[in-house]
Design an enzyme around this catalytic site. Structure first.
Site, short mmCIF file in Angstrom:
data_model
loop_
_atom_site.label_atom_id
_atom_site.label_comp_id
_atom_site.label_asym_id
_atom_site.label_seq_id
_atom_site.Cartn_x
_atom_site.Cartn_y
_atom_site.Cartn_z
N ASN A 210 -6.56 -3.87 13.34
CA ASN A 210 -6.17 -5.22 12.92
C ASN A 210 -4.78 -5.50 13.44
O ASN A 210 -4.15 -4.64 14.06
CB ASN A 210 -6.29 -5.39 11.39
CG ASN A 210 -5.37 -4.44 10.65
OD1 ASN A 210 -4.16 -4.53 10.74
ND2 ASN A 210 -5.97 -3.49 9.91
N LYS A 341 -7.21 -4.21 -9.07
CA LYS A 341 -6.66 -2.92 -8.61
C LYS A 341 -5.86 -2.23 -9.72
O LYS A 341 -5.35 -1.13 -9.51
CB LYS A 341 -5.78 -3.13 -7.38
CG LYS A 341 -6.51 -3.75 -6.20
CD LYS A 341 -6.40 -2.94 -4.94
CE LYS A 341 -7.12 -3.65 -3.82
NZ LYS A 341 -7.30 -2.82 -2.64
N1 CTP Z 1 -5.64 -1.11 0.17
C1 CTP Z 1 -5.81 0.25 0.12
N2 CTP Z 1 -6.95 0.83 0.57
C2 CTP Z 1 -7.95 0.07 1.08
C3 CTP Z 1 -7.81 -1.34 1.13
C4 CTP Z 1 -6.61 -1.89 0.67
O1 CTP Z 1 -4.88 0.95 -0.33
N3 CTP Z 1 -9.05 0.65 1.51
C5 CTP Z 1 -4.41 -1.69 -0.38
C6 CTP Z 1 -3.53 -2.39 0.64
O2 CTP Z 1 -2.59 -1.49 1.20
C7 CTP Z 1 -2.86 -3.44 -0.21
C8 CTP Z 1 -3.91 -3.81 -1.24
O3 CTP Z 1 -4.79 -2.68 -1.29
O4 CTP Z 1 -1.76 -2.95 -0.94
C9 CTP Z 1 -4.70 -5.05 -0.96
O5 CTP Z 1 -5.23 -5.01 0.34
P1 CTP Z 1 -6.11 -6.21 0.87
O6 CTP Z 1 -6.62 -5.85 2.23
O7 CTP Z 1 -5.36 -7.50 0.69
O8 CTP Z 1 -7.27 -6.20 -0.23
P2 CTP Z 1 -8.67 -5.55 -0.29
O9 CTP Z 1 -8.73 -4.66 -1.48
O10 CTP Z 1 -9.03 -4.93 1.01
O11 CTP Z 1 -9.57 -6.83 -0.58
P3 CTP Z 1 -10.05 -8.00 0.44
O12 CTP Z 1 -10.01 -7.40 1.82
O13 CTP Z 1 -11.41 -8.32 -0.03
O14 CTP Z 1 -9.08 -9.14 0.25
#
Ligand code: CTP
Length: 396
Positions: A210, A341
């Site tokens: 990404n 979370k």
């Molecule tokens: N995060 C994580 N592990 C993952 C996905 C996300 O630790 N597998 C953490 C990111 O580092 C961030 C938070 O969760 O602090 C939110 O990440 P984000 O990508 O915005 O959310 P997602 O849980 O992936 O939800 P979505 O993609 O549906 O918005």
């Protein structure tokens, strides 16, 4: 914007080839709004002229303990009063030895001894001089006296040798000066930060990534370090140099990031998940480069572990901070994400404005509601976030 704005910095130069870097440092400091006064030893004047330093600092340069321009003829007292910091860069082996002994036979060493403010020294010398037991003994004494030693770095030296003793770059010294003005809000705390993107292999040469640059996560790690924390930065692939003075663990995939975090989280007081972790990875990563065909192909994905979610629900979990990168409905999505979370604090930003940029804009969500941090450089936002975390941390 940095905390250097409005600060009075006395920049001292002793003799060394690295004196040319002091010119660039002066420019960085004055651009950041500092008032810079330059004092040079006789040896420093052999490497760079006072004219250069005067032009860059916008102030007369002082070289003489007996300078008749100073009304009471006490240049050492006059110059060191009212300073926020004295920075000696380059600090030669000879100058460090003088400082360690409290000798004062020229203007710079005398005003260092007469100082009331903090003193930072950036050593610059040949590697044998650096490694000499006498220099190492002096450094130990200087640290014990509360003098901050910045660097040195290892690398090519002017004498043609390679090793320890190169003065830090002007930009690095600037960052250390900026850091010394930060309140030690997280002193004694251990902070674990994830940053950057992850890379999920499809085959040996391709993968899913990404556009996260890692800049926000690196700024958060730096701000935590500047606040006095012991910081471990678990970083996905980025082109960024690690901030100095912290432990950096390089990983590639979400699973590797998960493993690196889980191996270290038990010791952490604070966990800040800034990384843009891939939610899915290819079910199977081919062990060879996939060949082109003519028809459509389907990539099957399986979910990655949620690092933040797992850390936050551990027994004795550290204080957890999440980042939410949203492209729409920022507030509603971020608040819902915080609850899902189970983290006490979540920083939300619009992904399309944040990814890759040097500036950002955050909204913090916690049990008390929302707190807006207006658009600013990422390091400024990171410092505000660290201050907010320090306020919310349970008092022991
Ligand atoms: N995060 C994580 N592990 C993952 C996905 C996300 O630790 N597998 C953490 C990111 O580092 C961030 C938070 O969760 O602090 C939110 O990440 P984000 O990508 O915005 O959310 P997602 O849980 O992936 O939800 P979505 O993609 O549906 O918005």
């Amino acid at each position: 914007m940095t905390d250097i704005q409005g600060k009075r910095i006395l920049l001292g130069l002793s003799g060394g080839i690295a004196a040319y870097k002091a010119a660039e440092l002066t420019r960085l400091l004055t651009q950041a709004g500092a008032e810079v006064r330059v004092v040079m030893t006789e040896a420093a004047c052999r490497f760079i002229t006072p004219v250069t330093m005067q032009a860059l600092s916008g102030n007369p340069v002082h070289t003489d303990l007996w300078d008749a321009r100073v009304s009471n003829n006490m240049a050492h007292i006059e110059l060191s009063r009212g300073c926020d910091a004295i920075v000696v860069a380059p600090a030669s082996a000879d100058f460090l030895a003088k400082l360690a002994l409290g000798l004062c036979d020229d203007l710079l060493s005398t005003l260092c001894l007469a100082r009331e403010c903090r003193l930072l020294a950036a050593p610059a010398m040949n590697l044998q001089m650096w490694g000499n037991p006498a220099t190492q003994r002096n450094l130990k004494q200087l640290r014990a006296d509360g003098i901050a030693i910045l660097g040195p770095a290892s690398g090519d030296q002017a004498c043609g040798e390679v090793g320890m003793g190169r003065m830090l770059e002007a930009e690095e010294i600037f960052e250390e000066i900026d850091a010394c003005f930060q309140p030690r809000l997280l002193a004694g705390k251990r902070v674990l930060v994830t940053a950057g993107p992850t890379f999920e292999p499809i085959d040996t040469v391709r993968g899913i990534a990404n556009t996260s640059s890692g800049k926000m996560g690196y700024a958060v790690a730096r701000a935590a370090r500047d606040a006095g924390a012991a910081v471990t930065l678990v970083s996905g692939p980025t082109a960024l140099a690690a901030p100095r003075g912290l432990e950096r663990i390089d990983v590639s995939s979400a699973q590797q990031m998960y493993d690196a975090v889980m191996a270290r989280v038990a010791k952490a007081d604070v966990f800040i998940g800034v990384a843009a972790v891939a939610d899915y990875r290819p079910t199977e990563a081919k062990g060879h480069k996939l060949k082109k065909g003519t028809g459509e192909i389907t990539l099957q994905l399986r979910p990655n572990p949620d690092i933040l979610g797992t850390v936050a629900t551990r027994r004795n979990a550290p204080f957890c901070v999440g980042f939410a990168a949203e492209t729409e409905n920022l507030e509603a999505n971020a608040d819902a994400k915080r609850r899902r979370k189970k983290v006490p604090l979540l920083a939300a930003n619009l992904a399309q404005h944040a990814f890759g940029a040097d500036d950002n804009q955050l909204i913090l969500f916690d049990d008390q509601g929302r707190h807006e941090l207006p658009r600013a450089p990422k390091i400024v936002l990171a410092r505000a976030l660290i201050a907010h975390i320090a306020k919310l941390l349970p008092k022991k």
